[in-house]
Design a protein around this motif. Structure first.
Motif, PDB file in Angstrom:
ATOM      1  N   PRO A 174      66.543 114.220  60.728  1.00  0.00           N
ATOM      2  CA  PRO A 174      67.524 114.720  61.700  1.00  0.00           C
ATOM      3  C   PRO A 174      68.535 113.663  62.148  1.00  0.00           C
ATOM      4  CG  PRO A 174      65.377 115.594  62.222  1.00  0.00           C
ATOM      5  CD  PRO A 174      65.166 114.619  61.102  1.00  0.00           C
ATOM      6  N   ASN A 175      68.082 112.421  62.305  1.00  0.00           N
ATOM      7  CA  ASN A 175      69.006 111.361  62.717  1.00  0.00           C
ATOM      8  C   ASN A 175      70.065 111.095  61.647  1.00  0.00           C
ATOM      9  OD1 ASN A 175      67.588 111.084  65.074  1.00  0.00           O
ATOM     10  ND2 ASN A 175      66.428 109.295  64.412  1.00  0.00           N
ATOM     11  N   HIS A 176      69.642 111.172  60.373  1.00  0.00           N
ATOM     12  CA  HIS A 176      70.601 110.953  59.280  1.00  0.00           C
ATOM     13  C   HIS A 176      71.627 112.080  59.230  1.00  0.00           C
ATOM     14  CE1 HIS A 176      72.255 109.686  55.455  1.00  0.00           C
ATOM     15  NE2 HIS A 176      72.012 110.893  54.953  1.00  0.00           N
ATOM     16  N   LEU A 177      71.160 113.336  59.419  1.00  0.00           N
ATOM     17  CA  LEU A 177      72.091 114.465  59.433  1.00  0.00           C
ATOM     18  C   LEU A 177      73.061 114.340  60.596  1.00  0.00           C
ATOM     19  CD1 LEU A 177      73.076 117.178  58.386  1.00  0.00           C
ATOM     20  CD2 LEU A 177      71.288 118.291  59.735  1.00  0.00           C
TER      21      LEU A 177
ATOM     22  N   LEU B  60      69.150 121.747  64.503  1.00  0.00           N
ATOM     23  CA  LEU B  60      69.311 120.485  63.778  1.00  0.00           C
ATOM     24  C   LEU B  60      68.119 120.236  62.870  1.00  0.00           C
ATOM     25  CD1 LEU B  60      70.736 117.767  63.281  1.00  0.00           C
ATOM     26  CD2 LEU B  60      69.549 116.881  65.310  1.00  0.00           C
ATOM     27  N   GLU B  61      66.933 120.508  63.375  1.00  0.00           N
ATOM     28  CA  GLU B  61      65.715 120.241  62.609  1.00  0.00           C
ATOM     29  C   GLU B  61      65.636 121.113  61.354  1.00  0.00           C
ATOM     30  OE1 GLU B  61      65.874 120.660  65.859  1.00  0.00           O
ATOM     31  OE2 GLU B  61      65.516 118.552  66.407  1.00  0.00           O
ATOM     32  N   LYS B  62      65.956 122.420  61.500  1.00  0.00           N
ATOM     33  CA  LYS B  62      65.902 123.326  60.357  1.00  0.00           C
ATOM     34  C   LYS B  62      66.937 122.939  59.303  1.00  0.00           C
ATOM     35  CE  LYS B  62      64.124 127.483  62.679  1.00  0.00           C
ATOM     36  NZ  LYS B  62      64.428 128.884  63.066  1.00  0.00           N
TER      37      LYS B  62
ATOM     38  N   ILE C 106      75.612 120.123  67.666  1.00  0.00           N
ATOM     39  CA  ILE C 106      75.767 121.168  68.679  1.00  0.00           C
ATOM     40  C   ILE C 106      77.216 121.627  68.757  1.00  0.00           C
ATOM     41  CG2 ILE C 106      75.625 121.678  71.142  1.00  0.00           C
ATOM     42  CD1 ILE C 106      72.950 121.612  69.759  1.00  0.00           C
ATOM     43  N   GLU C 107      78.164 120.700  68.703  1.00  0.00           N
ATOM     44  CA  GLU C 107      79.580 121.060  68.784  1.00  0.00           C
ATOM     45  C   GLU C 107      80.004 121.919  67.600  1.00  0.00           C
ATOM     46  OE1 GLU C 107      81.622 117.391  71.259  1.00  0.00           O
ATOM     47  OE2 GLU C 107      81.170 117.107  69.135  1.00  0.00           O
TER      48      GLU C 107
ATOM     49  N   MET D 161      75.452 126.377  57.588  1.00  0.00           N
ATOM     50  CA  MET D 161      75.636 126.560  59.024  1.00  0.00           C
ATOM     51  C   MET D 161      76.402 127.848  59.314  1.00  0.00           C
ATOM     52  SD  MET D 161      76.381 122.660  60.366  1.00  0.00           S
ATOM     53  CE  MET D 161      76.259 123.136  62.105  1.00  0.00           C
ATOM     54  N   GLU D 162      77.370 128.173  58.459  1.00  0.00           N
ATOM     55  CA  GLU D 162      78.145 129.410  58.636  1.00  0.00           C
ATOM     56  C   GLU D 162      77.250 130.640  58.495  1.00  0.00           C
ATOM     57  OE1 GLU D 162      81.522 131.947  59.016  1.00  0.00           O
ATOM     58  OE2 GLU D 162      81.409 129.780  59.290  1.00  0.00           O
TER      59      GLU D 162
END
Length: 328
Positions: free
Chosen positions: A248-251, A237-239, A264-265, A228-229
């Motif tokens: 995506p729900n698990h992540l 989220l999907e990527k 998002i935060e 992410m950094e």
């Protein structure tokens, strides 16, 4: 006796009682107040991430909490503390790592009880440092919890000396760099801190094997933070889920569980953090900074920035303060 001790300490037979640490200094009372949070600004200069202090003797520190991470290392003698109401006795060579907001008190230290307090901003543990500590999830999980997760219960970790004196040498070298700064002392302190954390991990793993306890497995948290950094500008989220072979729900659940924040935060936190770096070190316009870190909606950038820092990007640049990026 340090200057702090000369100013505030009592005597071995009549130690003073810490009550409150305000802008004017310590105030003393024998009454035990409700736990108060000691502000970062009481100990840190704006450009400092790590501070080394000799713990003042002949002072009883009543219950309080910190908005920063604290490490207590016993150079000689002992240190008696009460952490979340539990008595903890640290002996020579022992180290206690305290999370933010841990309620603790410290009994009066005698003449030969020399304790080194290492105070650390939570912002010091960015994704790059967490990645370098990811060989063992004990500290990775601890610092992620301290930085990101909104939690009721904070933690502490005790490290016993064992047979290794290397930790003592590393801490004294870092203290020397702090009190006698030379060329590149800041970089040297950062290097010593990484070595100190590495030594703590080795010590913990050695103790775990001796006791037959399972060591912590390397987790995915630091890998996600690193990704992410590196990709904060256009991350989705999907990527990210696809990268780590998650739904995506698990992540989403994983991030919420470990960070206490949504995807998002966390992504906005990384964007604002990098925007601060550009504001501090470049002459780019505010709009250019926003675009550079991935914001196409300038109004939304201003709103997000002010939510984090309480001031506008222009005010931040004018103030010239390297502040901490945290989403509440």
């Amino acid at each position: 006796m340090s200057e702090f001790e000369i100013k505030y300490s009592g005597s071995p037979s009549h130690p003073k009682h810490y009550s409150h640490l305000g802008e004017s200094g310590l105030t003393f009372s024998e009454d035990i107040p409700l736990p108060t949070i000691v502000p970062v600004d009481n100990f840190f200069k704006p450009d400092q991430n790590v501070v080394f202090l000799k713990h003042p003797r002949y002072v009883k520190f009543t219950e309080h909490r910190h908005s920063f991470i604290e490490m207590n290392y016993v150079l000689s003698g002992t240190s008696k503390q009460f952490i979340d109401g539990k008595e903890v006795i640290l002996k020579q060579g022992d180290l206690c790592l305290l999370d933010t907001n841990v309620t603790h008190s410290i009994d009066s230290a005698s003449e030969n009880d020399i304790i080194i307090n290492i105070l650390i901003r939570t912002s010091y543990f960015d994704s790059a440092l967490l990645q370098r500590l990811s060989g063992n999830d004990l500290l990775t999980d601890f610092f992620v919890n301290a930085i990101y997760k909104q939690k009721k219960d904070s933690r502490y970790i005790l490290f016993s000396k064992g047979q290794n004196d290397r930790l003592n040498d590393l801490i004294l070298q870092a203290v020397n760099e702090f009190y006698h700064p030379q060329l590149c002392s800041s970089e040297a302190i950062n290097s010593y801190m990484l070595l100190i954390f590495t030594e703590l991990l080795r010590s913990y793993n050695s103790l775990s094997k001796t006791k037959g306890e399972p060591t912590f497995k390397k987790g995915i948290i630091s890998e996600i933070l690193k990704y992410m950094e590196l990709n904060y500008k256009n991350i989705t989220l999907e990527k990210t889920a696809e990268k780590f072979h998650f739904h995506p729900n698990h992540l989403t659940r994983l991030l919420k569980t470990n960070f206490g924040k949504t995807f998002i935060e966390v992504s906005h936190q990384l964007k604002i953090k990098n925007a601060c770096t550009l504001l501090e070190n470049t002459d780019l316009t505010i709009d250019q900074v926003a675009n550079e870190v991935g914001y196409t909606n300038i109004t939304f950038f201003y709103k997000s920035f002010k939510k984090v820092h309480g001031i506008t990007p222009a005010e931040y640049r004018k103030k010239g303060t390297k502040s901490v990026t945290h989403l509440e």
